[in-house]
Design an enzyme around this catalytic site. Structure first.
Site, PDB file in Angstrom:
ATOM      1  N   HIS A  50      -3.695  -3.652 -11.860  1.00  0.00           N
ATOM      2  CA  HIS A  50      -3.444  -2.715 -10.762  1.00  0.00           C
ATOM      3  C   HIS A  50      -3.782  -1.311 -11.220  1.00  0.00           C
ATOM      4  CE1 HIS A  50      -1.543  -0.773  -7.313  1.00  0.00           C
ATOM      5  NE2 HIS A  50      -1.011   0.081  -8.176  1.00  0.00           N
ATOM      6  N   ASP A 106       8.067  -4.433   2.131  1.00  0.00           N
ATOM      7  CA  ASP A 106       7.355  -3.299   1.537  1.00  0.00           C
ATOM      8  C   ASP A 106       6.396  -2.677   2.545  1.00  0.00           C
ATOM      9  OD1 ASP A 106       6.337  -1.618  -0.776  1.00  0.00           O
ATOM     10  OD2 ASP A 106       4.509  -2.694  -0.234  1.00  0.00           O
ATOM     11  N   ARG A 143       7.085   5.585   4.697  1.00  0.00           N
ATOM     12  CA  ARG A 143       6.858   6.555   3.621  1.00  0.00           C
ATOM     13  C   ARG A 143       5.624   7.402   3.892  1.00  0.00           C
ATOM     14  NH1 ARG A 143       5.998   3.090  -1.369  1.00  0.00           N
ATOM     15  NH2 ARG A 143       5.623   5.103  -2.388  1.00  0.00           N
ATOM     16  N   SER A 174       7.341  -0.753  -4.863  1.00  0.00           N
ATOM     17  CA  SER A 174       6.234  -1.173  -4.016  1.00  0.00           C
ATOM     18  C   SER A 174       5.148  -1.869  -4.827  1.00  0.00           C
ATOM     19  CB  SER A 174       5.649   0.044  -3.287  1.00  0.00           C
ATOM     20  OG  SER A 174       4.545  -0.317  -2.491  1.00  0.00           O
ATOM     21  N   LYS A 207       4.722  -6.485  -5.182  1.00  0.00           N
ATOM     22  CA  LYS A 207       3.511  -7.235  -4.802  1.00  0.00           C
ATOM     23  C   LYS A 207       2.947  -8.000  -5.992  1.00  0.00           C
ATOM     24  CE  LYS A 207       1.538  -3.547  -2.799  1.00  0.00           C
ATOM     25  NZ  LYS A 207       2.563  -2.601  -2.318  1.00  0.00           N
TER      26      LYS A 207
END
Length: 472
Positions: free
Chosen positions: A97, A176, A183, A198, A202
């Site tokens: 990520h 989320d 947000r 968040s 995932k």
């Protein structure tokens, strides 16, 4: 780790949402039961959007302690389904990520290179928003590519190819999605515990064996300083390890664009160069080093260095490119296109191009990524809202590198655009984004500055790190 989607919700004590908001406004820590109630209330519509916004703002201002952040992550995971994989894949399921950057096309060559090295890579990616690009937007430059794949389709692709790059499905961490949309309109996107929960919810829901995080810092990053990036990385790694996913993070610089291309189609073309063993050195380094750490983390290499060598070999011998082509075909790209990626006719080109030239001689000290990305977005390459339609052909090619000597009048950037045309103000902003100084040419430092493990930070010196649980 077993996380059931609806486990324990029927036993939740009933709270008043306003009391939970007031408690967090006062700076007190929320209990596990209160956090579970908040997530369930968001899912079922029991909480009004204004109440969720107020709570998220209270969290943004007052923060959450590590226990709260961990609990929130677990409850977000439990709000949906956790992906399940064949038992024989255990240990070799990996993912990466990135916190977002300009010209960041690392995932495109990384996923197939890891697959070529024997890993299974169920990469769930996102789209670009603001000045940062999105992996799915880049891949959709190729006609027919579909990011919508069910868990069963993902497993089939992983079985035959070894990697897939898909979008988040509606039943994966649905809470989320609700929180993130709020947000986005309440100025709470930059909250450390909310970012952590968040991102990690995932990734934990992917049920992978190892995870690496590229946490960027610099002018074009979410974290302007390395100190802020380090705090975020430590929070992410701590939650990942606590939830049973071996996790490390790299801190990498994001002042200048990665590689030499920015913009969806152009970045795919540059990623293909990397998959052919060529292309920009900084992109290749990020791919090989990131992949090297993952191979080491999941036990397919004895060290990060050995893992990086294996990734480099997969890029150089064509096996990563073969996996990339197979992945594209499996996700909807016609075989004629997937097998002839080097043909530029398979990519839509912008109608117009414009060269900009340097106004003095010297050495390139800096090429600022953010203004380049913002101007390209204004020209149609990106989106300011999730519903915006992007133009994949809009982009920029950098014709010089940081540390390179240039002469007055040398071209330094080529802008690819459609309509609207490049404006004088945008041209001036682009010219201001390159800094040239009077000094000898130099080799820029590695983008990777530190490695963050559960034990803390390590200066990036090439020293081998140890997996969790190993002893000297």
């Amino acid at each position: 780790m077993a996380l059931e989607a609806d486990a324990g919700y029927e036993d939740i004590l009933q709270f008043r949402f306003s009391d939970i908001i007031a408690k967090k406004c006062n700076g007190s820590a929320l209990t596990s039961e209160e956090i579970r109630y908040v997530v369930q209330a968001a899912l079922t519509g029991q909480a009004e959007e204004s109440q969720l916004g107020a709570l998220l703002m209270a969290i943004r201002i007052r923060g959450m302690d590590p226990k709260e952040t961990l609990t929130l992550t677990k409850e977000l995971v439990a709000s949906g389904h956790v992906l399940q994989w064949p038992e024989e894949w255990n240990g070799f399921l990996v993912d990466k990520h990135s916190t977002g950057g300009v010209g960041d096309k690392v995932s495109l060559p990384l996923a197939p290179a890891l697959a070529a090295c024997g890993c299974k890579v169920p990469m769930i990616s996102g789209r670009g928003l603001g000045h940062t690009g999105g992996t799915l937007d880049k891949l959709e430059s190729l006609q027919g590519f579909s990011a919508k794949q069910s868990p069963a389709q993902m497993q089939k692709i992983l079985q035959s190819v070894g990697c897939c790059i898909v979008g988040q499905s509606g039943d994966l961490v649905p809470a989320d999605k609700i929180f993130y949309e709020i947000r986005d309109v309440t100025a709470t996107v930059d909250s450390l515990p909310l970012i952590t929960a968040s991102v990690m919810s995932k990734k934990v829901a992917e049920n992978v064996s190892a995870l690496i995080l590229d946490v960027k810092f610099g002018e074009a990053a979410q974290s302007p300083t390395i100190e802020e990036a380090r705090i975020l990385a430590e929070s992410l790694v701590s939650v990942g390890v606590s939830l049973g996913t071996p996790t490390i993070a790299l801190l990498s610089n994001m002042d200048s664009p990665i590689g030499r291309c920015v913009g969806n189609t152009l970045e795919v073309i540059e990623a293909l160069e990397c998959l052919e063993g060529a292309g920009s050195q900084d992109l290749r380094e990020l791919v090989t080093r990131t992949g090297g750490h993952l191979l080491w983390l999941c036990g397919k290499a004895d060290s990060e260095v050995q893992g990086a060598e294996a990734i480099a070999k997969a890029l150089d011998n064509g096996s990563a490119l073969q996996c990339f082509r197979a992945m594209l075909e499996a996700q909807g790209v016609h075989s004629d296109i997937a097998r002839n990626l080097s043909s530029t006719s398979n990519f839509r080109k912008a109608s117009h191009q414009q060269l900009l030239r340097v106004d003095k001689a010297g050495t390139v000290k800096m090429i600022r990524a953010r203004p380049i990305a913002e101007i390209l977005n204004a020209l149609g390459a990106g989106r300011s809202r999730a519903t915006d339609i992007i133009n994949h052909s809009v982009g920029a090619e950098l014709l010089v590198e940081v540390g390179q000597h240039v002469e007055k009048g040398d071209p330094w950037i080529r802008i690819h655009y459609e309509s609207p045309p490049l404006q004088d103000k945008q041209r001036q902003s682009l010219q201001a984004s390159i800094s040239i100084i009077d000094c000898p040419p130099f080799t820029p430092p590695s983008r990777i500055r530190e490695i963050i493990t559960h034990q803390g930070k390590s200066e990036e010196t090439g020293t081998n790190m140890r997996r969790e649980g190993e002893t000297s």
